[in-house]
Design a protein around this motif. Structure first.
Motif, PDB file in Angstrom:
ATOM      1  N   PHE A 110       0.866  -1.267   0.124  1.00 37.48           N
ATOM      2  CA  PHE A 110       0.021  -0.127   0.049  1.00 37.48           C
ATOM      3  C   PHE A 110       0.719   1.146  -0.016  1.00 37.48           C
ATOM      4  O   PHE A 110       0.446   2.216  -0.723  1.00 37.48           O
ATOM      5  N   SER A 118       0.490   3.902  -3.049  1.00 43.29           N
ATOM      6  CA  SER A 118      -0.163   5.036  -2.624  1.00 43.29           C
ATOM      7  C   SER A 118       0.874   6.446  -2.873  1.00 43.29           C
ATOM      8  O   SER A 118       0.671   7.490  -2.870  1.00 43.29           O
ATOM      9  N   ALA A 132      -2.691   0.844   6.145  1.00 41.42           N
ATOM     10  CA  ALA A 132      -2.556   1.911   5.792  1.00 41.42           C
ATOM     11  C   ALA A 132      -1.823   2.912   6.796  1.00 41.42           C
ATOM     12  O   ALA A 132      -1.047   3.794   6.059  1.00 41.42           O
ATOM     13  N   LYS A 143      -5.275   8.591  -4.714  1.00 43.23           N
ATOM     14  CA  LYS A 143      -5.247   7.910  -3.587  1.00 43.23           C
ATOM     15  C   LYS A 143      -6.281   6.791  -3.371  1.00 43.23           C
ATOM     16  O   LYS A 143      -6.199   5.795  -2.587  1.00 43.23           O
ATOM     17  N   ALA A 194      -5.839   2.436  -3.024  1.00 46.87           N
ATOM     18  CA  ALA A 194      -6.550   1.783  -1.908  1.00 46.87           C
ATOM     19  C   ALA A 194      -7.279   0.574  -2.576  1.00 46.87           C
ATOM     20  O   ALA A 194      -7.440  -0.474  -2.096  1.00 46.87           O
ATOM     21  N   TRP A 195      -7.958   1.000  -3.797  1.00 50.05           N
ATOM     22  CA  TRP A 195      -8.650  -0.213  -4.398  1.00 50.05           C
ATOM     23  C   TRP A 195      -7.790  -1.001  -4.873  1.00 50.05           C
ATOM     24  O   TRP A 195      -8.165  -2.345  -4.702  1.00 50.05           O
ATOM     25  N   THR A 235      -4.891  -2.212  -3.763  1.00 50.48           N
ATOM     26  CA  THR A 235      -4.341  -2.970  -2.394  1.00 50.48           C
ATOM     27  C   THR A 235      -5.432  -3.843  -1.945  1.00 50.48           C
ATOM     28  O   THR A 235      -5.422  -5.036  -1.641  1.00 50.48           O
ATOM     29  N   VAL A 280     -11.603  -0.728   2.298  1.00 52.88           N
ATOM     30  CA  VAL A 280     -11.055   0.191   1.264  1.00 52.88           C
ATOM     31  C   VAL A 280     -11.167   1.680   1.391  1.00 52.88           C
ATOM     32  O   VAL A 280     -10.428   2.256   1.265  1.00 52.88           O
ATOM     33  N   MET A 324      -8.923   2.934   4.176  1.00 53.44           N
ATOM     34  CA  MET A 324      -7.599   3.086   3.713  1.00 53.44           C
ATOM     35  C   MET A 324      -7.572   4.463   2.828  1.00 53.44           C
ATOM     36  O   MET A 324      -6.744   5.088   3.021  1.00 53.44           O
ATOM     37  N   PHE A 325      -8.419   4.582   1.826  1.00 54.05           N
ATOM     38  CA  PHE A 325      -8.436   5.891   1.093  1.00 54.05           C
ATOM     39  C   PHE A 325      -8.718   7.316   2.026  1.00 54.05           C
ATOM     40  O   PHE A 325      -7.842   8.236   1.765  1.00 54.05           O
ATOM     41  N   SER A 359      -5.537   7.777   3.767  1.00 60.19           N
ATOM     42  CA  SER A 359      -4.311   8.337   2.998  1.00 60.19           C
ATOM     43  C   SER A 359      -4.802   9.623   2.054  1.00 60.19           C
ATOM     44  O   SER A 359      -3.703  10.139   1.358  1.00 60.19           O
TER      45      SER A 359
END
Length: 682
Positions: free
Chosen positions: A98, A102, A157, A317, A321-322, A324, A335, A338-339, A342
């Protein structure tokens, strides 16, 4: 001292500046949470309103900038402290993947946009891309408040942040050196050697120094806090010396001190309290005071750059996330979490654009600076909102996996007024306590009636007052009880029945009495008259200084009705102290025990070996177990499955052979409704 009356704006009186900041930290989150908005957004937006670019009530002077930088460093440190290290290292590949995605996706897309949309040179476009390739954990307080920091995706993340920010800031260092004509072999040598020495030094020295400090210093608890703060800011400083940002050193300091600071202990609570109440809000206020809404009216180029930045950061970003989430099978809410984490942009982005502006790199002008501030504002609002929504659903999903019929955990700690290790006994109870439990810790002293009973009761109450004061630092409720009973064991057993206790945590000094069979007259009576899980402990060092858990398993103990619950508790203790488990199986097949233990949560690294008999076990304790190991013997009550006569003398052998901390765990003999609650697939 008479202070001059306050006149005009911005406010300059230091006392009033601090007072206004405290009012903002109090009122803004309460107001925004009332309308179902994250409280940290409130601090940022109020900072924008009262800052120098709007009403001008406060100036973003040296004090605000200093406290804001300290707040960011503190935020990254707490993030490192609260990561589940066992999960982090087991899934380190996910943090690395990730972190790389990212960074690489935004860096590639941003460089292309800088060249083809904004007409920048390749070096300038690379620096432009690094602005949003980095990210700041602005929404971390939201994830922490919702209790989802331990989720695998959220951990990935958080862990990926250190790699992302390091790479982005390395781009800054390289482009800046190139602009100054210093991009030579000496530059790369200094950077490489500095980073290697820094990471190796922190990783090797700080944990050893911390373990020594916590073992040897038994003064007031604020010394522990001051030690942690010293380690934090020294690491942050040496990160700068090595050529990276202080936040990298802060995060690494959190990781290396992680296992020395219990997640639910008093010290951790103090660290979080100071951060959440003071330092982190100053960082959010400082970010808000950067916002200049007038930048949007300064021309089409500002709007163009801001649009490219906002669209790029949102798209790239989310893409990271998608991808990962697709690789590792994460849910939609994971997801999104995480998005959201980040997406935050603040100090690193601002540092990159300001340095580019000061170095005169082509395209890095005032319009670029204003556009970055607009991006920070958008990210500051969207990031916490996304994490809030995703985090609530993740927390709800986690609660739905709990068995509603599960009997709540109730822990009782019987105390002796002569105990010298009361605080460490409480630390043990806190370490095994279920984190979402609403039950208080029950703390009990039993006093024999008769002549002098009043003075003994007074001493008992004084002991309980000290325990209550200590436990209050961890924000855990305590129910203290003092009982009169000619038989101490009867007082403990009766308290267990009346309070529906599920777990007893009892201290033992390792000494034998003439009448005892195994541990001591009182403890033996308690074991013989109870069916609940019992932990008998001799604690000589802080649990967090343990190198590993050495788990002793007698033959056929896996057939005990409470085996799963006892193993769950032992693995929870290992998980919260950040160490692995070394299982030693007597006579039985070690592989079958390894499979059985692996099925029980939480997930902890565990290796198993077998010894042929009890003599070999004693030899292993004598020759192959150090004082820094936490020895745990999973024993059995007389007459229950797994009992062997050798277990009657084993605790005394352990106390003689092992100078460190050890526990003897007696599983419950009454089977719970459903042991599946302890299995990992749940």
């Amino acid at each position: 001292m008479i202070r001059p009356a306050v006149s005009g704006l911005p406010v300059s009186d230091p006392v009033l500046v601090f007072a206004l900041a405290m009012i903002v930290f109090l009122a803004a989150p309460l107001l925004f949470q009332r309308y179902r908005l994250p409280g940290i957004v409130g601090v940022i937006l109020v900072g924008a309103v009262i800052g120098p670019n709007a009403l001008g009530v406060l100036e973003r002077g040296e004090t605000i900038v200093l406290l804001g930088e300290v707040g960011l460093i503190y935020l990254m440190f707490v993030a490192g402290l609260e990561i589940n290290l066992n999960q982090f290292f087991e899934n380190a590949d996910r943090s690395v993947v990730f972190g790389l995605l990212s960074f690489v996706i935004p860096q590639a897309a941003g460089t292309a946009a800088g060249v083809f949309v904004l007409g920048l040179s390749v070096p300038a476009a690379a620096l432009f891309a690094s602005i949003f390739a980095s990210h700041t954990l602005l929404a971390y307080p939201v994830a922490n408040r919702l209790g989802v920091v331990g989720d695998e995706a959220i951990t990935a993340a958080i862990g990926g942040t250190i790699l992302t920010d390091t790479l982005a800031l390395l781009v800054l260092a390289v482009v800046a050196a190139s602009a100054q004509g210093a991009l030579d072999t000496a530059f790369w040598a200094r950077l490489g050697i500095g980073l290697v020495l820094f990471f190796a030094g922190v990783w090797v020295l700080v944990p050893r120094l911390g373990a020594w400090f916590f073992r040897t210093v038994n003064e007031e608890s604020y010394f522990e806090f001051l030690f942690v703060m010293s380690a934090l800011f020294v690491c942050a400083f040496f990160a700068e010396v090595a050529g990276v940002e202080p936040i990298v050193g802060a995060f690494l300091a959190g990781l290396v001190l992680n296992r020395l600071i219990p997640e639910h202990g008093t010290l951790m609570n103090r660290i979080e309290f100071v951060g959440n109440a003071l330092f982190i809000p100053f960082f959010l206020l400082s970010v808000g005071m950067l916002v200049d809404a007038r930048a949007l009216t300064e021309g089409p180029r500002t709007l163009l750059i801001a649009g490219v930045l906002v669209v790029s950061v949102l798209v790239t970003k989310f893409a990271a996330a998608w991808v990962t989430g697709t690789l590792y099978g994460y849910s939609r809410e994971q997801v999104r979490g995480m998005f959201g984490l980040s997406l935050g942009q603040a100090a690193a982005a601002l540092a990159i654009v300001l340095i580019g502006f000061e170095l005169g790199i082509g395209g890095f002008d005032r319009e670029m600076v204003n556009a970055v501030v607009v991006m920070i504002l958008v990210a500051s609002v969207v990031s916490p909102a996304v994490v809030e929504r995703a985090g609530k659903r993740l927390a709800l999903a986690a609660r739905e996996t709990d068995d509603p019929g599960e009997r709540p955990q109730r822990v009782l700690i019987p105390f002796s007024t002569a105990s010298e290790h009361g605080e460490r006994l409480v630390d043990l109870a806190l370490a095994i306590r279920e984190p979402r439990s609403a039950e208080p810790l029950r703390v009990l002293t039993v006093v024999e009636p008769g002549e002098g009973a009043s003075s003994r009761v007074a001493r008992a109450e004084s002991t309980l007052d000290r325990v209550t004061e200590y436990t209050a630092g961890a924000e855990v409720a305590v129910d203290t009880q003092t009982r009169l009973n000619y038989n101490v064991a009867s007082g403990i057993v009766n308290a267990g029945v009346e309070n529906r206790i599920t777990t007893f945590v009892i201290g033992w000094d390792g000494a034998r009495s003439r009448r005892q069979r195994v541990l001591g007259d009182v403890i033996d009576q308690v074991l013989g008259r109870t069916s609940q899980l019992v932990l008998v402990s001799r604690i000589r060092k802080p649990l967090t200084t343990a190198r590993e858990v050495v788990l002793l398993l007698p033959p056929e103990i896996d057939g005990n009705a409470g085996f799963a619950e006892a193993v769950h508790m032992i693995k929870t203790l290992a998980d919260r102290t950040g160490v692995g488990v070394r299982g030693v199986v007597v006579r039985d097949d070690s592989r079958s025990y390894e499979r059985a233990v692996d099925r029980i949560g939480p997930n902890v690294d565990a290796d198993f070996e077998g010894v042929p008999d009890w003599k070999a076990l004693v030899a292993l304790l004598r020759d192959d177990v150090s004082s820094n190991d936490l020895v745990v013997c999973l024993s059995a009550r007389r007459g229950t499955r797994g009992w062997h006569p050798e277990l009657g003398t084993l605790p005394k052998s352990i106390s003689t052979l092992c100078s460190g901390t050890f526990l003897v765990v007696y599983p419950a003999t009454a089977e719970r409704a459903d042991d599946r609650q302890f299995l990992r697939f749940r």
